[in-house]
Design an enzyme around this catalytic site. Structure first.
Site, PDB file in Angstrom:
ATOM      1  CB  CYS A 113      -0.939   0.010   1.210  1.00 56.01           C
ATOM      2  SG  CYS A 113      -0.081   0.151   2.788  1.00 56.01           S
ATOM      3  CG  ASP A 132       1.076  13.611 -32.880  1.00 57.88           C
ATOM      4  OD1 ASP A 132       2.024  14.322 -33.251  1.00 57.88           O
ATOM      5  OD2 ASP A 132       0.753  12.542 -33.444  1.00 57.88           O
ATOM      6  CB  CYS A 143       4.496  -0.200   1.986  1.00 58.24           C
ATOM      7  SG  CYS A 143       3.458  -1.443   2.779  1.00 58.24           S
TER       8      CYS A 143
END
Length: 737
Positions: free
Chosen positions: A3, A413, A6
């Site tokens: 998660c 683009d 961490c």
């Protein structure tokens, strides 16, 4: 890492080392670290390993793919065993004598083996005196199973034929809720699997870049002999051979030969670039003409392709995830719940038997299990992305919906995105006394022997109007100039004005704008000229208009020439134009727009767009583009209109992402509200463990039902809005709010 908590914990630990500045990205499972020479990489790895995680030093090339196979196996076991548990526990009609023991046996592998990732994470957190959502999941699953097993073994409810009862004050709690542990693990494994799939795709763009490079290259040695060597053995200054159809191995300069090089992946230019001695070429581009001998000027990490790869990596490292909200809240919420549960047990021990105190504490733990919290994001994403797939919109995940509602600028683009990316004949101008069919017929007869994109466009146009073509003999091509052949007994030349002039044939000067002009002559007499160009998609103008009507500012960003960009912009209407930019400059332009305060979505299709797609707040790729562009984007447009990608889907993608984000926010609100209401009630003894399990299931059901509303989402009509003022070519207009 399991998660965002961490990642935050590892980041804080690394940053405590003197001179170290670390940024840990949970989505890509990487840590970007700046460290002094006195702190070796081995010390950094050891620090992470000491925390209970795993790490390895960086190595050349993209990171290996992280598959979700282990999670799939655990989820398969969880679903297979949980289904009968839920049916037996909740449908009295199918219950039989001793069904409780069957449920207990079926739940054990779900809570134990399938739920092991949650238990392991909880243990790691406990070692460091921390807690995350995994802590509550683990405790909820284990406590619900342990309590149920104790009730089954220690009370008459475990004996066949005896009805289970409940007594709040005094006696034992006879309720069984094995289904709570099984359902909790199963539902959250689904969310974990969705997350793992997103993390796997995060590295696919870089793997796509690696696939563009060649593995072996034909090198010329000092005696002029050819030998095949691995690309890693190529050095600056080496001469290597590039045959027609092959990718150029690395950046270099043409020493011998002339050809056409398809550089669209880097420049966005739809027409292959003519090169000869002295022309620079880029690794990864394709030689579509004659044989070339190239001298390497940059190799390995110094090549342009490698630089684009680093840009993609840097841009992806900054991606955020809305799931971090639940984990960050859990870091405070979990210890709070544990304290409440312990305080509740202690308080009830004063006024009631131990069994009652344990039962109330268990109710607090179960009612606080963050099942709804864990489902809030993945269920909305699952339904929203499923609905998007039905509408031809592939939305990648939480990072897309997190920023979609703030988008105010959409950058397009040109080649392959607003245009088809394929050349077609746009004009046929025969000379006096020559008709169009005759001109096309002779030109196509010669060009049918060539693989050049302009040649193929002429052949296709002739096929529509001329029928079968005469045979061509004695075909000869001059790379970069044109070709000739004998057709119906006459010598026919096709090519540039310079090609015909070199053969003694005078041709008029032609200004065809951005189109490529091909002159045709027969036996020294000009027959006329043909123009071929890349054309706009049918949905390009409606798409840009719809975005402007929604209050968004469109921008045309292209590596093509300023003249080509201006011609396209004139047809699109008022639009900002930035032309003749490299892939690096494209990503830099996106950064510049964001620095001006804009929130930018980038729509592209080519490899040259990959870095810009990753750099943008929201990357949108068209499905007919390169795999690299698709993997570097957050949204892919696959909806087709008249056989081509429907660009109006870009507006729908933004609308769907916004609706999905709203749904996630509502889900999270109700998940938090549920816990805020039910935890005090459980602590007061007003909620039994069975009722707590039912309430938790109801909160999860509410989240799922709210998410299912997205399955009926329809694009809303867009009200007209004032068009932005046109700006000069190459200029980035200031943001207007």
């Amino acid at each position: 890492m399991t998660c965002a908590a961490c990642a935050n914990r590892i980041e804080r630990k690394l940053n405590r080392i003197d001179g170290v500045r670390a940024s840990v990205n949970f989505a890509t499972a990487t840590a970007t670290v700046t460290h002094p020479s006195t702190v070796p990489v081995s010390d950094l790895v050891a620090t992470v390993t000491a925390m209970g995680y795993t790490a390895r030093p960086p190595h050349p090339g993209p990171a290996p793919a992280q598959t979700a196979d282990p999670l799939r196996r655990r989820l398969g076991v969880a679903v297979g065993f949980s289904a009968p548990v839920l049916v037996l526990s909740m449908v009295p009609a199918v219950q039989f004598t001793g069904w409780q023991w069957v449920v207990a046996a079926l739940t054990a592998p779900v809570v134990g083996w399938a739920g092991w990732p949650f238990h392991r994470a909880a243990l790691i957190n406990a070692r460091h005196r921390a807690a995350s959502m995994d802590t509550l999941v683990s405790l909820g699953a284990l406590v619900s199973y342990a309590w149920s097993l104790w009730a089954l073994l220690a009370t008459p409810a475990g004996r066949p034929g005896v009805t289970m009862t409940f007594s709040l004050f005094g006696g034992h709690h006879h309720a069984l809720y094995f289904e709570v542990g099984a359902g909790l693990v199963t539902f959250l494994l689904i969310g974990r699997l969705l997350e793992a799939r997103a993390r796997h795709r995060a590295g696919a763009a870089l793997r796509g870049l690696a696939d563009l490079g060649v593995r072996d290259v034909t090198v010329l040695d000092g005696r002029g002999e050819q030998c095949l060597v691995p690309l890693a053995a190529l050095r600056v200054g080496d001469l290597f051979v590039v045959r027609p159809g092959e990718r150029i191995a690395t950046d270099g300069v043409v020493e011998i030969g002339a050809s056409a090089v398809d550089a669209a992946m880097l420049t966005g230019e739809g027409v292959p670039v003519e090169v000869d001695a002295g022309s620079p070429v880029t690794g990864g581009t394709v030689n579509v003409g004659g044989r070339l001998v190239v001298r390497a000027t940059r190799v390995g990490a110094d090549t342009r392709l490698a630089q684009i790869g680093r840009l993609v990596t840097q841009a992806q490292a900054g991606k955020a995830r809305i799931q971090r909200l639940a984990d960050e809240v859990a870091a405070v919420f979990v210890p709070f719940v544990l304290v409440i549960a312990l305080a509740t047990a202690a308080g009830w021990l004063v006024i009631a038997p131990a069994a009652t105190a344990v039962g109330v504490a268990v109710a607090v733990l179960i009612v606080a299990c963050p099942c709804a919290l864990g489902l809030a994001t993945p269920t909305a994403l699952l339904v929203g992305t499923g609905r998007g797939a039905q509408l031809g919109l592939l939305v990648r995940g939480a990072a897309a919906v997190e920023t979609a509602h703030r988008i105010d600028t959409v950058v397009f683009d040109k080649t392959g995105t607003l245009t088809t990316g394929r050349l077609r004949v746009t004009a046929v101008h025969p000379a006096d006394g020559v008709d169009e069919v005759e001109l096309l017929r002779y030109a196509a007869a010669v060009e049918d022997c060539s693989e050049h994109p302009v040649a193929q466009a002429i052949v296709i146009a002739a096929g529509d109007r001329c029928g079968s073509l005469p045979a061509a003999r004695d075909f000869r091509a001059t790379p970069g100039r044109g070709a000739g052949a004998v057709v119906d007994g006459a010598r026919v030349l096709v090519g540039s004005a310079r090609h015909l002039t070199d053969n003694g044939i005078a041709v008029p000067q032609v200004n065809a704008g951005t189109a490529t002009v091909v002159h045709v002559a027969r036996d020294g007499r000009p027959l006329g000229w043909i123009a071929a160009a890349d054309d706009l998609r049918d949905t390009a103008v409606p798409a840009v208009h719809r975005l402007r009507a929604a209050g968004l500012r469109p921008v045309l960003l292209t590596g093509d020439s300023a003249a080509a960009a201006a011609a396209i912009a004139e047809r699109l209407g008022p639009i900002e134009v930035i032309a003749e930019v490299t892939p690096e400059a494209k990503a830099g332009t996106i950064r510049r727009l964001r620095a001006q305060g804009r929130t930018v979505a980038m729509v592209g299709d080519g490899i040259n767009d990959a870095a810009a797609l990753a750099e943008a707040d929201l990357g949108i790729a068209v499905a007919t583009g390169s795999d690299l562009a698709i993997e570097a984007s957050d949204v892919t447009l696959v909806r087709a209109e008249a056989g081509t990608v429907d660009l109006t889907a870009a507006a729908d993608a933004l609308g769907l992402a916004r609706a999905t984000l709203r749904t996630i926010r509502v889900n999270l609100f109700w998940a938090f509200a549920y816990n805020s209401l039910m935890i005090p009630l459980a602590a007061l003894g007003l909620v039994t463990p069975m009722l707590a399990a039912a309430a938790m299931a109801c909160s999860s059901l509410l989240v799922v039902l709210n998410s299912l509303r997205l399955s009926r989402w329809r694009p809303a009509p867009v009200a007209a809005a004032p068009l932005p003022d046109p700006v000069r070519l190459g200029e980035v207009a200031p943001t207007r709010h």
